[in-house]
Write an enzyme that holds these catalytic residues in place. Structure first.
Site, mmCIF file in Angstrom:
data_model
loop_
_atom_site.group_PDB
_atom_site.id
_atom_site.type_symbol
_atom_site.label_atom_id
_atom_site.label_comp_id
_atom_site.label_asym_id
_atom_site.label_seq_id
_atom_site.Cartn_x
_atom_site.Cartn_y
_atom_site.Cartn_z
ATOM 1 N N HIS A 287 0.704 -1.453 -0.457
ATOM 2 C CA HIS A 287 -0.171 0.102 -0.264
ATOM 3 C C HIS A 287 0.627 1.453 0.038
ATOM 4 O O HIS A 287 1.870 1.129 -0.139
ATOM 5 C CB HIS A 287 -0.756 -0.055 1.401
ATOM 6 C CG HIS A 287 -0.338 0.009 2.103
ATOM 7 N ND1 HIS A 287 0.091 -1.029 2.785
ATOM 8 C CD2 HIS A 287 -0.458 1.363 3.329
ATOM 9 C CE1 HIS A 287 0.587 -0.570 4.260
ATOM 10 N NE2 HIS A 287 0.118 0.146 4.498
ATOM 11 N N HIS B 260 1.275 4.195 1.614
ATOM 12 C CA HIS B 260 1.818 5.219 2.903
ATOM 13 C C HIS B 260 3.718 4.781 2.877
ATOM 14 O O HIS B 260 3.794 3.917 2.173
ATOM 15 C CB HIS B 260 1.373 4.767 4.424
ATOM 16 C CG HIS B 260 -0.178 4.138 4.108
ATOM 17 N ND1 HIS B 260 -0.677 3.728 5.290
ATOM 18 C CD2 HIS B 260 -1.241 5.119 4.240
ATOM 19 C CE1 HIS B 260 -2.013 4.282 5.333
ATOM 20 N NE2 HIS B 260 -2.111 5.220 4.788
ATOM 21 N N ASP C 257 6.163 5.178 5.393
ATOM 22 C CA ASP C 257 6.925 4.346 5.707
ATOM 23 C C ASP C 257 6.710 2.446 5.202
ATOM 24 O O ASP C 257 7.304 2.227 5.374
ATOM 25 C CB ASP C 257 6.630 3.975 7.078
ATOM 26 C CG ASP C 257 5.402 3.079 7.479
ATOM 27 O OD1 ASP C 257 3.875 3.515 6.601
ATOM 28 O OD2 ASP C 257 4.368 2.662 8.370
ATOM 29 N N HIS C 258 6.474 3.039 3.540
ATOM 30 C CA HIS C 258 6.284 1.237 2.922
ATOM 31 C C HIS C 258 6.150 1.279 1.683
ATOM 32 O O HIS C 258 7.082 0.470 1.141
ATOM 33 C CB HIS C 258 4.794 1.113 3.377
ATOM 34 C CG HIS C 258 4.734 0.600 4.390
ATOM 35 N ND1 HIS C 258 4.462 -1.143 4.094
ATOM 36 C CD2 HIS C 258 4.115 1.146 6.003
ATOM 37 C CE1 HIS C 258 3.055 -1.517 5.362
ATOM 38 N NE2 HIS C 258 3.234 0.057 6.040
ATOM 39 N N HIS D 83 -7.572 -1.310 5.862
ATOM 40 C CA HIS D 83 -6.127 -0.156 6.203
ATOM 41 C C HIS D 83 -6.456 1.262 5.349
ATOM 42 O O HIS D 83 -6.392 2.604 4.714
ATOM 43 C CB HIS D 83 -4.683 -0.772 6.381
ATOM 44 C CG HIS D 83 -4.018 0.140 6.985
ATOM 45 N ND1 HIS D 83 -4.122 1.102 8.195
ATOM 46 C CD2 HIS D 83 -2.782 0.338 6.507
ATOM 47 C CE1 HIS D 83 -2.885 1.073 7.868
ATOM 48 N NE2 HIS D 83 -2.442 1.170 7.031
ATOM 49 N N ASP E 168 -0.165 -3.770 6.224
ATOM 50 C CA ASP E 168 -1.130 -3.387 7.313
ATOM 51 C C ASP E 168 -2.362 -3.688 7.866
ATOM 52 O O ASP E 168 -3.221 -3.347 8.410
ATOM 53 C CB ASP E 168 -0.661 -2.062 7.920
ATOM 54 C CG ASP E 168 -0.031 -1.766 8.208
ATOM 55 O OD1 ASP E 168 1.518 -1.784 8.574
ATOM 56 O OD2 ASP E 168 0.707 0.040 8.044
ATOM 57 N N HIS F 122 4.622 -4.192 11.115
ATOM 58 C CA HIS F 122 4.860 -3.367 12.034
ATOM 59 C C HIS F 122 5.339 -4.542 13.493
ATOM 60 O O HIS F 122 4.108 -5.774 14.126
ATOM 61 C CB HIS F 122 3.593 -2.952 12.772
ATOM 62 C CG HIS F 122 3.871 -1.338 12.111
ATOM 63 N ND1 HIS F 122 4.694 -0.119 11.671
ATOM 64 C CD2 HIS F 122 3.198 -1.136 10.866
ATOM 65 C CE1 HIS F 122 4.234 0.103 10.808
ATOM 66 N NE2 HIS F 122 3.725 0.390 9.892
#
Length: 256
Positions: A52, A54, A56-57, A108, A130, A168
């Site tokens: 996805h 985001h 941090d990905h 998410h 996530d 995570h």
């Protein structure tokens, strides 16, 4: 085949799959830890799998593509750094000689996907981003409770010995909440103790197993009588599958 969780940021894991020469990385939010592991092990990065959009990905995608020439694969309905191959439910990606099935798991984010292979060294493997965490699930930033419940139901049908690679290290905080929902769950009590011992040694609690999650994760257990009763104590209006799930998710959002 080797499966390595590379720590990044405060609690992310960037999953690296390699055979001693070639490598695939999943959700590289930061390029530098990945580059370090590649160099230390003499690995050539061939592919990047993204679940996805985001930051941090995806934060390390451009740097890794530019420095290694790796091909990028990601969700068709999300903004991933171009160029990349756009994937949808039912597509197949080949990486490290493995065929990964693409599963749509919105909730998410609106276009979130997961990658599943039925046989990596004799056992199934899932990269779920996530969507699913050990003892928990992702927050609903773009999707609805009904979407997330359907996504988790889909993942719950995978074989029990599926290794679940979450992105995570949220396990201990998730299990504190799970124990508030099901304080008498013997499987959960035992799992909490085992995970606490791992974290005391600064070891990851992941990957988890799907069979384990079905025993302890309240978001996979919303149709169990104990979880339904807990949801109704939080929200007396929780009366069907979607509203029970929504109540548990809202409770988790404000849980301290």
């Amino acid at each position: 085949m080797y499966l390595i969780p590379i720590p990044a940021f405060n609690d992310n894991y960037l999953w690296l799959l390699h055979d001693g020469q070639r490598a695939t990385v999943v959700d590289p939010g930061d390029a530098q830890p990945v580059i370090r592991v590649l160099q230390e092990n003499g690995l050539q990065l061939e592919s990047i799998l993204v679940t996805h959009h985001h930051p941090d990905h995806i934060g390390g995608v451009d740097t890794l593509r530019d420095t290694t020439g790796a091909k990028v694969f990601g969700p068709a309905r999300e903004q991933i750094p171009e160029p990349f191959r756009k994937l949808r439910e039912g597509d197949t990606v080949q990486a490290m000689g493995l065929d990964f099935e693409v599963i749509d798991v919105p909730g998410h984010t609106a276009g979130h996907i997961a990658f599943y292979t039925s046989d990596m060294d004799g056992r199934p493997l899932l990269f779920c981003g996530d969507t699913l965490f050990s003892g928990g699930c992702g927050r609903l930033f773009e999707g609805t409770p009904a979407q997330m419940l359907a996504s988790l139901d889909r993942l719950a049908t995978l074989p029990g010995d599926t290794r679940v690679c979450c992105t995570h290290e949220y396990t201990m905080s998730n299990l504190r909440f799970a124990l508030a929902v099901e304080p008498d769950n013997i499987d959960l009590i035992g799992y909490h103790a085992r995970c606490a011992a791992l974290r005391e040694k600064d070891q990851p609690t992941l990957p988890t197993l799907m069979a384990q999650e079905l025993l302890i994760n309240p978001f996979l257990r919303t149709r169990q009588a104990t979880v339904m009763a807990a949801a109704r104590r939080f929200d007396p209006a929780a009366h069907d599958d979607n509203s029970v799930f929504a109540a548990i998710r809202q409770w988790k959002n404000q849980f301290k």
